[in-house]
Design a protein around this motif. Structure first.
Motif, PDB file in Angstrom:
ATOM      1  N   ARG A  94       0.826  -1.203   0.000  1.00 58.95           N
ATOM      2  CA  ARG A  94       0.000   0.000   0.000  1.00 58.95           C
ATOM      3  C   ARG A  94       0.866   1.261   0.000  1.00 58.95           C
ATOM      4  N   HIS A  95       1.898   1.271   0.836  1.00 56.91           N
ATOM      5  CA  HIS A  95       2.791   2.433   0.879  1.00 56.91           C
ATOM      6  C   HIS A  95       3.516   2.612  -0.456  1.00 56.91           C
ATOM      7  N   GLN A  96       3.925   1.500  -1.050  1.00 53.72           N
ATOM      8  CA  GLN A  96       4.618   1.568  -2.340  1.00 53.72           C
ATOM      9  C   GLN A  96       3.697   2.124  -3.427  1.00 53.72           C
ATOM     10  N   LEU A  97       2.473   1.612  -3.481  1.00 57.37           N
ATOM     11  CA  LEU A  97       1.529   2.028  -4.518  1.00 57.37           C
ATOM     12  C   LEU A  97       1.057   3.467  -4.330  1.00 57.37           C
ATOM     13  N   ASN A  98       1.101   3.958  -3.090  1.00 59.17           N
ATOM     14  CA  ASN A  98       0.664   5.321  -2.809  1.00 59.17           C
ATOM     15  C   ASN A  98       1.789   6.346  -2.905  1.00 59.17           C
ATOM     16  N   ALA A  99       2.982   5.907  -3.272  1.00 52.62           N
ATOM     17  CA  ALA A  99       4.111   6.838  -3.377  1.00 52.62           C
ATOM     18  C   ALA A  99       3.803   7.921  -4.403  1.00 52.62           C
ATOM     19  N   SER A 100       4.091   9.155  -4.048  1.00 55.12           N
ATOM     20  CA  SER A 100       3.779  10.288  -4.922  1.00 55.12           C
ATOM     21  C   SER A 100       4.745  10.364  -6.095  1.00 55.12           C
ATOM     22  N   VAL A 101       4.329  11.025  -7.151  1.00 58.33           N
ATOM     23  CA  VAL A 101       5.184  11.218  -8.327  1.00 58.33           C
ATOM     24  C   VAL A 101       6.429  12.022  -7.982  1.00 58.33           C
ATOM     25  N   PRO A 102       6.323  13.129  -7.215  1.00 59.36           N
ATOM     26  CA  PRO A 102       7.538  13.858  -6.835  1.00 59.36           C
ATOM     27  C   PRO A 102       8.543  12.996  -6.069  1.00 59.36           C
ATOM     28  N   LEU A 103       8.039  12.116  -5.170  1.00 59.54           N
ATOM     29  CA  LEU A 103       8.940  11.234  -4.424  1.00 59.54           C
ATOM     30  C   LEU A 103       9.655  10.284  -5.375  1.00 59.54           C
ATOM     31  N   LYS A 104       8.919   9.690  -6.299  1.00 54.79           N
ATOM     32  CA  LYS A 104       9.528   8.763  -7.253  1.00 54.79           C
ATOM     33  C   LYS A 104      10.596   9.463  -8.093  1.00 54.79           C
ATOM     34  N   LYS A 105      10.323  10.692  -8.496  1.00 56.34           N
ATOM     35  CA  LYS A 105      11.296  11.445  -9.292  1.00 56.34           C
ATOM     36  C   LYS A 105      12.566  11.724  -8.494  1.00 56.34           C
ATOM     37  N   GLN A 106      12.394  12.036  -7.200  1.00 54.80           N
ATOM     38  CA  GLN A 106      13.559  12.277  -6.349  1.00 54.80           C
ATOM     39  C   GLN A 106      14.364  10.993  -6.136  1.00 54.80           C
ATOM     40  N   LEU A 107      13.662   9.883  -5.982  1.00 53.47           N
ATOM     41  CA  LEU A 107      14.349   8.600  -5.794  1.00 53.47           C
ATOM     42  C   LEU A 107      15.114   8.204  -7.053  1.00 53.47           C
ATOM     43  N   TRP A 108      14.522   8.483  -8.215  1.00 53.57           N
ATOM     44  CA  TRP A 108      15.220   8.181  -9.474  1.00 53.57           C
ATOM     45  C   TRP A 108      16.429   9.095  -9.641  1.00 53.57           C
ATOM     46  N   GLN A 109      16.304  10.350  -9.240  1.00 51.75           N
ATOM     47  CA  GLN A 109      17.435  11.278  -9.280  1.00 51.75           C
ATOM     48  C   GLN A 109      18.589  10.737  -8.433  1.00 51.75           C
ATOM     49  N   GLN A 110      18.287  10.298  -7.206  1.00 54.18           N
ATOM     50  CA  GLN A 110      19.318   9.734  -6.328  1.00 54.18           C
ATOM     51  C   GLN A 110      19.972   8.502  -6.961  1.00 54.18           C
ATOM     52  N   THR A 111      19.134   7.682  -7.578  1.00 52.68           N
ATOM     53  CA  THR A 111      19.619   6.435  -8.183  1.00 52.68           C
ATOM     54  C   THR A 111      20.606   6.722  -9.309  1.00 52.68           C
ATOM     55  N   ILE A 112      20.264   7.660 -10.185  1.00 48.48           N
ATOM     56  CA  ILE A 112      21.128   7.965 -11.317  1.00 48.48           C
ATOM     57  C   ILE A 112      22.387   8.694 -10.877  1.00 48.48           C
ATOM     58  N   MET A 113      22.275   9.563  -9.878  1.00 46.96           N
ATOM     59  CA  MET A 113      23.468  10.221  -9.343  1.00 46.96           C
ATOM     60  C   MET A 113      24.445   9.187  -8.791  1.00 46.96           C
ATOM     61  N   ALA A 114      23.904   8.204  -8.067  1.00 46.52           N
ATOM     62  CA  ALA A 114      24.756   7.156  -7.505  1.00 46.52           C
ATOM     63  C   ALA A 114      25.372   6.302  -8.608  1.00 46.52           C
ATOM     64  N   LYS A 115      24.590   5.994  -9.648  1.00 47.99           N
ATOM     65  CA  LYS A 115      25.098   5.180 -10.747  1.00 47.99           C
ATOM     66  C   LYS A 115      26.236   5.878 -11.477  1.00 47.99           C
ATOM     67  N   ILE A 116      26.037   7.147 -11.837  1.00 53.39           N
ATOM     68  CA  ILE A 116      27.049   7.874 -12.593  1.00 53.39           C
ATOM     69  C   ILE A 116      28.300   8.118 -11.743  1.00 53.39           C
ATOM     70  N   SER A 117      28.112   8.384 -10.454  1.00 50.38           N
ATOM     71  CA  SER A 117      29.254   8.559  -9.551  1.00 50.38           C
ATOM     72  C   SER A 117      30.100   7.291  -9.502  1.00 50.38           C
ATOM     73  N   ASN A 118      29.440   6.140  -9.436  1.00 47.70           N
ATOM     74  CA  ASN A 118      30.161   4.866  -9.421  1.00 47.70           C
ATOM     75  C   ASN A 118      30.878   4.617 -10.747  1.00 47.70           C
ATOM     76  N   GLN A 119      30.238   4.974 -11.851  1.00 50.80           N
ATOM     77  CA  GLN A 119      30.887   4.846 -13.156  1.00 50.80           C
ATOM     78  C   GLN A 119      32.143   5.710 -13.221  1.00 50.80           C
ATOM     79  N   ALA A 120      32.046   6.916 -12.679  1.00 51.22           N
ATOM     80  CA  ALA A 120      33.201   7.822 -12.674  1.00 51.22           C
ATOM     81  C   ALA A 120      34.352   7.231 -11.878  1.00 51.22           C
ATOM     82  N   GLU A 121      34.045   6.672 -10.709  1.00 48.45           N
ATOM     83  CA  GLU A 121      35.096   6.078  -9.876  1.00 48.45           C
ATOM     84  C   GLU A 121      35.737   4.876 -10.560  1.00 48.45           C
ATOM     85  N   HIS A 122      34.919   4.104 -11.260  1.00 48.19           N
ATOM     86  CA  HIS A 122      35.461   2.941 -11.951  1.00 48.19           C
ATOM     87  C   HIS A 122      36.393   3.359 -13.086  1.00 48.19           C
TER      88      HIS A 122
END
Length: 298
Positions: A94-122
């Motif tokens: 229920r909590h997952q399905l009720n997640a707001s669009v702004p929250l999902k966008k922020q979570l995706w932003q964090q995810t991509i920042m972490a991915k690109i940062s790791n690529q840079a370190e590699h």
């Protein structure tokens, strides 16, 4: 405790007795084996002539052991998961399905920042210039509306395998794409397993939304972890071993992925354990008690 991964590449009959996985082989000269089910995290079934009893499947699922089947190309193609992965599953859905669009966008932003940062370190670790990637990691906006993920990925793979001039990252491309595909498939199953154990729906993503994708959330959350597959494959290529064919030795190395040490929240942890921390932190974001997903730093 780190769970074991078992790979079956030959005909076998798998059953259970006394909470043990019992392995018998059609060849008379091969002695049967038993393994405690509680020790198992993943089972990979590759050979088409493998028989597995329903009793064993039930016990493996109850133990949250991921059962992975492979196709004719020997690549993982399916993942068997329990219908109930967590005691609070309905509430967590229920909590997952009720997640707001702004929250999902922020979570995706964090995810991509972490991915690109790791690529840079590699890239930096491999002696390549990583300034562009480091800059792009800081420029990712909510929802990654400028698609920095794709831009960074193209740059990253172009420079990671510079000594392989004909290489481009493509699922059907030339080796070492075969190794990357296999490793990513294992990682995807590992991520889905952690999501189910956390009580989340792997099919409801924060960014990926394809209606035919049953593991959209796994595809989201595994992104910053891909770097560990890339690093493992890079070492395989550099070792000088023939990587044109995905042989048993290479598969064994790739099946070690759950036990790879990663650094998360300042501490070293096996990747399998770190993934559980990531999925639990994701649930806390859905719940509203946190605004940050824990991802590993390469």
């Amino acid at each position: 405790m780190i769970k074991r991964t078992l790979f079956f590449g030959n005909p076998a009959y798998l059953s259970t007795k006394n909470e043990q996985l019992v392995v018998n082989f059609p060849e008379e000269e091969k002695e049967g084996k038993t393994i405690p089910i509680e020790d198992l995290g993943f089972i990979v079934l590759e050979h088409p002539q493998i028989t597995i009893t329903n009793g064993l499947i039930t016990k493996l699922i109850q133990n949250k052991t991921a059962i992975i089947s492979c196709d004719k190309q020997h690549l993982p193609c399916s993942f068997l998961q329990p219908l109930t992965g967590h005691s609070e599953q309905t509430e967590r859905y229920r909590h997952q399905l009720n997640a707001s669009v702004p929250l999902k966008k922020q979570l995706w932003q964090q995810t991509i920042m972490a991915k690109i940062s790791n690529q840079a370190e590699h890239l930096h670790e491999r002696g390549q210039n990583s300034k562009k990637l480091k800059r792009w990691a800081t420029e990712v906006k909510s929802g990654d509306i400028e698609n920095h993920e794709a831009i960074a990925a193209a740059h990253y793979f172009q420079h990671l395998f510079m000594h392989l001039p004909e290489f481009s990252r493509n699922q059907k491309g030339i080796p070492p794409n075969n190794l990357l595909n296999y490793g990513y498939a294992i990682l995807r199953a590992l991520t889905a397993r952690a999501l189910v154990s956390t009580g989340l729906l792997p099919s409801i993503g924060i960014f990926h939304k394809n209606k035919y994708n049953a593991f959209a959330l796994a595809d989201d959350i595994m992104e910053p972890y891909r770097i560990y597959i890339d690093a493992l494959v890079y070492e395989m290529v550099e070792s000088g071993e023939n990587f044109e064919e995905l042989n048993k030795h290479l598969k064994a190395d790739l099946l070690s992925i759950p036990a790879i040490d990663v650094t998360i929240d300042g501490n070293k942890s096996p990747l399998m354990v770190a993934m559980s921390r990531t999925t639990n932190s994701l649930y806390e974001c859905f719940l509203g008690t946190s605004r940050k997903i824990l991802y590993p730093k390469y």
